[in-house]
Design a protein around this motif. Sequence first.
Motif, PDB file in Angstrom:
ATOM      1  N   SER A  32      38.554 -72.394 -36.766  1.00 46.49           N
ATOM      2  CA  SER A  32      39.618 -72.832 -37.662  1.00 46.49           C
ATOM      3  C   SER A  32      40.938 -72.225 -37.226  1.00 46.49           C
ATOM      4  O   SER A  32      40.981 -71.157 -36.604  1.00 46.49           O
TER       5      SER A  32
ATOM      6  N   ARG B 236      41.344 -78.840 -39.108  1.00 47.76           N
ATOM      7  CA  ARG B 236      40.903 -77.453 -39.220  1.00 47.76           C
ATOM      8  C   ARG B 236      41.055 -76.696 -37.899  1.00 47.76           C
ATOM      9  O   ARG B 236      41.279 -75.486 -37.887  1.00 47.76           O
TER      10      ARG B 236
ATOM     11  N   SER C 154      40.079 -74.982 -53.127  1.00 44.16           N
ATOM     12  CA  SER C 154      39.324 -74.632 -51.923  1.00 44.16           C
ATOM     13  C   SER C 154      39.441 -73.155 -51.549  1.00 44.16           C
ATOM     14  O   SER C 154      38.876 -72.734 -50.541  1.00 44.16           O
TER      15      SER C 154
ATOM     16  N   ARG D  52      38.721 -69.382 -51.042  1.00 41.44           N
ATOM     17  CA  ARG D  52      37.494 -68.591 -50.969  1.00 41.44           C
ATOM     18  C   ARG D  52      37.857 -67.160 -50.561  1.00 41.44           C
ATOM     19  O   ARG D  52      38.839 -66.930 -49.842  1.00 41.44           O
TER      20      ARG D  52
ATOM     21  N   THR E 127      40.273 -73.310 -47.785  1.00 51.29           N
ATOM     22  CA  THR E 127      39.433 -73.935 -46.757  1.00 51.29           C
ATOM     23  C   THR E 127      39.821 -75.389 -46.519  1.00 51.29           C
ATOM     24  O   THR E 127      39.214 -76.058 -45.683  1.00 51.29           O
ATOM     25  N   ARG E 128      40.797 -75.887 -47.253  1.00 50.96           N
ATOM     26  CA  ARG E 128      41.340 -77.227 -47.014  1.00 50.96           C
ATOM     27  C   ARG E 128      42.830 -77.112 -46.744  1.00 50.96           C
ATOM     28  O   ARG E 128      43.478 -76.148 -47.157  1.00 50.96           O
TER      29      ARG E 128
ATOM     30  N   GLY F 122      35.088 -72.182 -43.613  1.00 54.51           N
ATOM     31  CA  GLY F 122      36.342 -72.883 -43.854  1.00 54.51           C
ATOM     32  C   GLY F 122      37.518 -72.234 -43.163  1.00 54.51           C
ATOM     33  O   GLY F 122      38.488 -72.903 -42.805  1.00 54.51           O
ATOM     34  N   PHE F 123      37.450 -70.903 -42.966  1.00 55.61           N
ATOM     35  CA  PHE F 123      38.524 -70.223 -42.238  1.00 55.61           C
ATOM     36  C   PHE F 123      37.990 -69.231 -41.204  1.00 55.61           C
ATOM     37  O   PHE F 123      38.765 -68.599 -40.502  1.00 55.61           O
TER      38      PHE F 123
ATOM     39  N   ASP G 150      33.541 -67.096 -44.393  1.00 50.19           N
ATOM     40  CA  ASP G 150      33.371 -68.493 -44.801  1.00 50.19           C
ATOM     41  C   ASP G 150      33.810 -69.409 -43.657  1.00 50.19           C
ATOM     42  O   ASP G 150      34.876 -69.214 -43.071  1.00 50.19           O
TER      43      ASP G 150
ATOM     44  N   TYR H  15      30.140 -77.465 -44.534  1.00 54.04           N
ATOM     45  CA  TYR H  15      31.120 -77.303 -43.463  1.00 54.04           C
ATOM     46  C   TYR H  15      31.863 -78.627 -43.336  1.00 54.04           C
ATOM     47  O   TYR H  15      31.249 -79.662 -43.081  1.00 54.04           O
TER      48      TYR H  15
END
Length: 597
Positions: free
Chosen positions: A61, A273, A238, A240, A82-83, A56-57, A54, A256
């Motif tokens: 990141s 991030r 957030s 995942r 992811t946040r 997000g990470f 993902d 994204y």
Amino acid sequence: MIRHHEVRQEKNTTRQILGLGVKLLLLAGLVSGLWAGPASAEDGTKPEAKVVLDPGFGYRSLWEQLASKLYKESQVKAYLPTRLPDAGLSYYGIASKLTTDGYKVQLYKSGLKPSSASSLPGAAAFRASGNTLFETSASAYSGTMPQGSVKLLTKNGWTVYADEAAAGTSGSKQKLVQFWTQAFKFATPLSNDVTGVIQISGSGAKAVYSAYWTFDQATGYTLSARTSLRDFLSVLTSYRPVINLLDEADVVLVPYEDELTFRPGTASALRKRENEQIKLSAAPIMSGSVPYFPLKDAVSFIQGQMQSVPSEHSVYFAENGYVNELRLDVRTGTVYRKNEKVDSIKVLRSGGTILVPLSFLQRQFKVAYDFDGASKSGTLQYSSWYTNYKQPEVTGSSLQVTMFGIGGFSYENSRFGAFDSYSYVSSKPPQGYNGLKYALHKVSIPLLPGNNEFVYRDATTGRIINSIPIRADLQPADIDFRYSGSPSFDGWKLDLSLVTADGTVWPAGYAETDSYADLRGTLTNAASGVTRLYLTTRPAGGRESKAVSAPLAEDGSFSIRIKPEQGPGTYIVTLYSPYTAGSNAKEPIVSFTVVVK
């Protein structure tokens, strides 16, 4: 047999966009994730699998190295947020370790930027719980869910508790109930197949928010945070799974998010991030209660383009790929899209740098912002699209592709264009992704002999997100006439053939010609009153032509010449019935392809 192009060995994929008369290799939101290139065919080994986590990470990141490690070595399926919670302009530090039945992770504020390797298990010392932003872990499920002294509500598999300090008065309890009722209305934590508990302990600066949840009654996950309640909810919703998304789908297309933290009067900001301090062209300022931000840095934040034209007293700027191009008249504050006035703002300057209100960025570029007057700090948030793929394996005359994302896109073969050239069905997303937002889409598009491209684009704006080259080793006989299957034509019998100018009779629904093609056929068992059919042509990506008539002879035979006025290209040809029951509108019977060279 189907052959396809090899995927280019690039870590960052970009597409070509035209704007302001300049060719750019840029596209907003089009980024590539992790790539493991194929091994050499000479050593006889198989290509290493491509891994995409993902974004997000898993992409640029601060979690990237740790996420990769957890993916490879965790004894249980890992989950990461992811946040990130607010840390002002401080850097984030990560401490982690693997355990016999899971892992533990801490996130904390750091005065200096830690190395990315410091996030790996055992590389950084753990802090006391009171000195962290949050802690998260996974271990064997305890068998029971924790409970608190005051139950606030139960919904969607979650129960929320508070202790006496947090809900000691009817007023404070009611505020908490309202907060979580509203929160569950718009954002259920994690997916619907989870059971969990949320606990609130203490109040004010001493408040601690925690959650415990499980998907399978085998592994339990925790989050404990010393942040604001709003930040806790943002982080919790957030989470995942740390999985290879290309094990679930051929193509990944997901939101994204990027976030920038700033403070008026300070000429630096933090890209959260990426855990990166950046220097601003000028410090953000307040004009009364209105926060202003340097336009140049805002455009850079959204990966856009900007150009000053002093002779016009104007600044041109746009989103990545010269999309949504605007012109700001710096004398009047008037904003134009092409020649149309779309906005008007008060422009401020600081040492030659142009500053604009954050509300203007929100209106024109959908840049979300938040400003806290108490802490005198703010954030900018911008969402685009992340995409990556593995080369689809194709068989037959159509391409079957599994897409993972949130929908809102159209799909096509570039040789056909967007018109009526795909179908799809949706199914449940992977565990840990909320089915109210995410889904797996099985997409089917027709193929033609030779080079094809699977294209997916934003259905609202029509903007291309990406295209995947597909080589189809097909013969003309493999491309059937494509019948609509409408029940209006049940019992009709239609025999068709395509004959080109050189006398070639083509075996199916595909023909190539240097000049023209004749469609010859016989219609029997048609509904009474059908004396003619109609035919249209449509170039790939173009408009459908006016219908021309094909009269039927007494025996039902007909012939009509296909010679598009537009010249060389690929054309979708459609044969229509002159009417449908109770209507004067024509209805498609069958379509096929003619390539004019």
